[in-house]
Scaffold this motif. Structure first.
Motif, PDB file in Angstrom:
ATOM      1  N   LYS A   1       0.842  -1.185   0.000  1.00 30.67           N
ATOM      2  CA  LYS A   1       0.000   0.000   0.000  1.00 30.67           C
ATOM      3  C   LYS A   1       0.882   1.242   0.000  1.00 30.67           C
ATOM      4  CE  LYS A   1      -1.912  -1.289   3.776  1.00 30.67           C
ATOM      5  NZ  LYS A   1      -2.732  -1.300   5.015  1.00 30.67           N
ATOM      6  N   PRO A   2       0.568   2.230  -0.819  1.00 32.49           N
ATOM      7  CA  PRO A   2       1.423   3.424  -0.881  1.00 32.49           C
ATOM      8  C   PRO A   2       1.648   4.080   0.477  1.00 32.49           C
ATOM      9  CG  PRO A   2      -0.136   3.432  -2.684  1.00 32.49           C
ATOM     10  CD  PRO A   2      -0.537   2.305  -1.799  1.00 32.49           C
ATOM     11  N   SER A   3       0.645   4.070   1.329  1.00 36.54           N
ATOM     12  CA  SER A   3       0.745   4.759   2.620  1.00 36.54           C
ATOM     13  C   SER A   3       1.787   4.122   3.543  1.00 36.54           C
ATOM     14  CB  SER A   3      -0.618   4.779   3.310  1.00 36.54           C
ATOM     15  OG  SER A   3      -1.095   3.451   3.495  1.00 36.54           O
ATOM     16  N   ASP A   4       2.205   2.900   3.259  1.00 33.26           N
ATOM     17  CA  ASP A   4       3.199   2.223   4.100  1.00 33.26           C
ATOM     18  C   ASP A   4       4.630   2.580   3.735  1.00 33.26           C
ATOM     19  OD1 ASP A   4       1.282  -0.851   4.308  1.00 33.26           O
ATOM     20  OD2 ASP A   4       1.344   0.868   5.654  1.00 33.26           O
ATOM     21  N   PHE A   5       4.828   3.249   2.622  1.00 31.48           N
ATOM     22  CA  PHE A   5       6.174   3.482   2.104  1.00 31.48           C
ATOM     23  C   PHE A   5       6.542   4.948   2.174  1.00 31.48           C
ATOM     24  CE2 PHE A   5       7.409  -0.649   0.382  1.00 31.48           C
ATOM     25  CZ  PHE A   5       6.216  -1.332   0.539  1.00 31.48           C
ATOM     26  N   GLY A   6       7.715   5.203   2.737  1.00 27.42           N
ATOM     27  CA  GLY A   6       8.126   6.581   2.947  1.00 27.42           C
ATOM     28  C   GLY A   6       9.159   7.093   1.972  1.00 27.42           C
ATOM     29  N   TYR A   7       9.766   6.166   1.231  1.00 21.84           N
ATOM     30  CA  TYR A   7      10.807   6.565   0.291  1.00 21.84           C
ATOM     31  C   TYR A   7      10.381   6.172  -1.120  1.00 21.84           C
ATOM     32  CZ  TYR A   7      13.446   6.785   4.617  1.00 21.84           C
ATOM     33  OH  TYR A   7      13.864   7.084   5.882  1.00 21.84           O
ATOM     34  N   TRP A   8      10.524   7.119  -2.043  1.00 22.78           N
ATOM     35  CA  TRP A   8      10.045   6.906  -3.399  1.00 22.78           C
ATOM     36  C   TRP A   8      11.057   7.366  -4.427  1.00 22.78           C
ATOM     37  CZ3 TRP A   8       5.349   4.626  -4.480  1.00 22.78           C
ATOM     38  CH2 TRP A   8       4.489   4.435  -3.386  1.00 22.78           C
ATOM     39  N   GLY A   9      11.077   6.683  -5.564  1.00 20.71           N
ATOM     40  CA  GLY A   9      11.833   7.160  -6.700  1.00 20.71           C
ATOM     41  C   GLY A   9      11.008   8.136  -7.505  1.00 20.71           C
ATOM     42  N   GLN A  10      11.585   8.613  -8.593  1.00 17.81           N
ATOM     43  CA  GLN A  10      10.921   9.637  -9.398  1.00 17.81           C
ATOM     44  C   GLN A  10       9.953   9.048 -10.404  1.00 17.81           C
ATOM     45  OE1 GLN A  10      13.837   8.386 -10.058  1.00 17.81           O
ATOM     46  NE2 GLN A  10      13.886   8.068 -12.279  1.00 17.81           N
ATOM     47  N   GLY A  11      10.028   7.754 -10.633  1.00 18.69           N
ATOM     48  CA  GLY A  11       9.128   7.088 -11.566  1.00 18.69           C
ATOM     49  C   GLY A  11       9.715   6.944 -12.952  1.00 18.69           C
ATOM     50  N   THR A  12       9.262   5.906 -13.652  1.00 13.89           N
ATOM     51  CA  THR A  12       9.667   5.680 -15.030  1.00 13.89           C
ATOM     52  C   THR A  12       8.444   5.232 -15.828  1.00 13.89           C
ATOM     53  OG1 THR A  12      11.269   4.521 -16.456  1.00 13.89           O
ATOM     54  CG2 THR A  12      10.379   3.269 -14.612  1.00 13.89           C
ATOM     55  N   GLN A  13       8.278   5.804 -17.018  1.00 12.98           N
ATOM     56  CA  GLN A  13       7.090   5.555 -17.827  1.00 12.98           C
ATOM     57  C   GLN A  13       7.206   4.235 -18.576  1.00 12.98           C
ATOM     58  OE1 GLN A  13       4.134   7.561 -18.317  1.00 12.98           O
ATOM     59  NE2 GLN A  13       3.455   5.689 -19.358  1.00 12.98           N
ATOM     60  N   VAL A  14       6.148   3.442 -18.494  1.00 19.54           N
ATOM     61  CA  VAL A  14       6.022   2.227 -19.292  1.00 19.54           C
ATOM     62  C   VAL A  14       4.768   2.374 -20.152  1.00 19.54           C
ATOM     63  CG1 VAL A  14       5.573  -0.255 -19.248  1.00 19.54           C
ATOM     64  CG2 VAL A  14       7.215   0.755 -17.641  1.00 19.54           C
ATOM     65  N   THR A  15       4.935   2.253 -21.454  1.00 20.67           N
ATOM     66  CA  THR A  15       3.815   2.361 -22.379  1.00 20.67           C
ATOM     67  C   THR A  15       3.753   1.101 -23.235  1.00 20.67           C
ATOM     68  OG1 THR A  15       4.055   4.766 -22.471  1.00 20.67           O
ATOM     69  CG2 THR A  15       2.750   3.719 -24.209  1.00 20.67           C
ATOM     70  N   VAL A  16       2.608   0.438 -23.215  1.00 22.94           N
ATOM     71  CA  VAL A  16       2.420  -0.789 -23.968  1.00 22.94           C
ATOM     72  C   VAL A  16       1.390  -0.518 -25.059  1.00 22.94           C
ATOM     73  CG1 VAL A  16       1.870  -3.242 -23.874  1.00 22.94           C
ATOM     74  CG2 VAL A  16       2.899  -2.115 -21.883  1.00 22.94           C
ATOM     75  N   SER A  17       1.808  -0.650 -26.289  1.00 24.83           N
ATOM     76  CA  SER A  17       0.904  -0.391 -27.412  1.00 24.83           C
ATOM     77  C   SER A  17       0.202  -1.675 -27.839  1.00 24.83           C
ATOM     78  CB  SER A  17       1.691   0.192 -28.584  1.00 24.83           C
ATOM     79  OG  SER A  17       2.651  -0.737 -29.042  1.00 24.83           O
ATOM     80  N   SER A  18      -1.014  -1.517 -28.338  1.00 24.66           N
ATOM     81  CA  SER A  18      -1.796  -2.697 -28.753  1.00 24.66           C
ATOM     82  C   SER A  18      -1.550  -3.051 -30.200  1.00 24.66           C
ATOM     83  CB  SER A  18      -3.286  -2.435 -28.539  1.00 24.66           C
ATOM     84  OG  SER A  18      -3.673  -1.285 -29.234  1.00 24.66           O
TER      85      SER A  18
END
Length: 125
Positions: free
Chosen positions: A108-125
């Protein structure tokens, strides 16, 4: 201060594979639970997978079971998420997160205090 840096996102066709990496600061794996989350546009952030620092405890959301694999490499201070058989609904920004202590169950997001900046994943059909 724990620092997390993700990499490995990109554009892939449905059925393809990607491997995400999360490089953590030296202390991140000692007594920590690591996790991957994702957030699609207009949706809440959801837990994808978690792993204890030693890799003994692992878990996955039902939507990714048998397709995604979480791995830890303590020598490299790196957390991985290997994603196979990708679907368009896997499209999201993927985040690495850390919690000091042991957790189990779908993260659950509320349990985690440290985060990265994120990376985009895009899956095309």
């Amino acid at each position: 201060q724990v620092q997390l840096v993700e990499s490995g996102g990109g554009l892939v066709q449905a059925g393809g594979s990607l491997r995400l990496s999360c490089t953590a600061s030296a202390l991140a794996f000692d007594g920590y639970t690591m996790a991957w989350f994702r957030q699609a546009p207009g949706q809440e952030r959801e837990g994808v997978s978690y792993s204890s620092w030693g890799g003994i405890m692992r878990g996955y959301a039902d939507s990714v079971k048998a397709r995604f694999t979480i791995k830890t490499d303590k020598a490299k201070n790196t957390l991985y998420l290997e994603m196979n058989s990708l679907k368009p609904e896997d499209t999201a920004v993927y985040y690495c997160a850390a919690h000091r202590g042991l957790l189990s169950g779908v993260p659950k997001p509320s349990d985690f205090g440290y985060w990265g900046q994120g990376t985009q994943v895009t899956v095309s059909s």
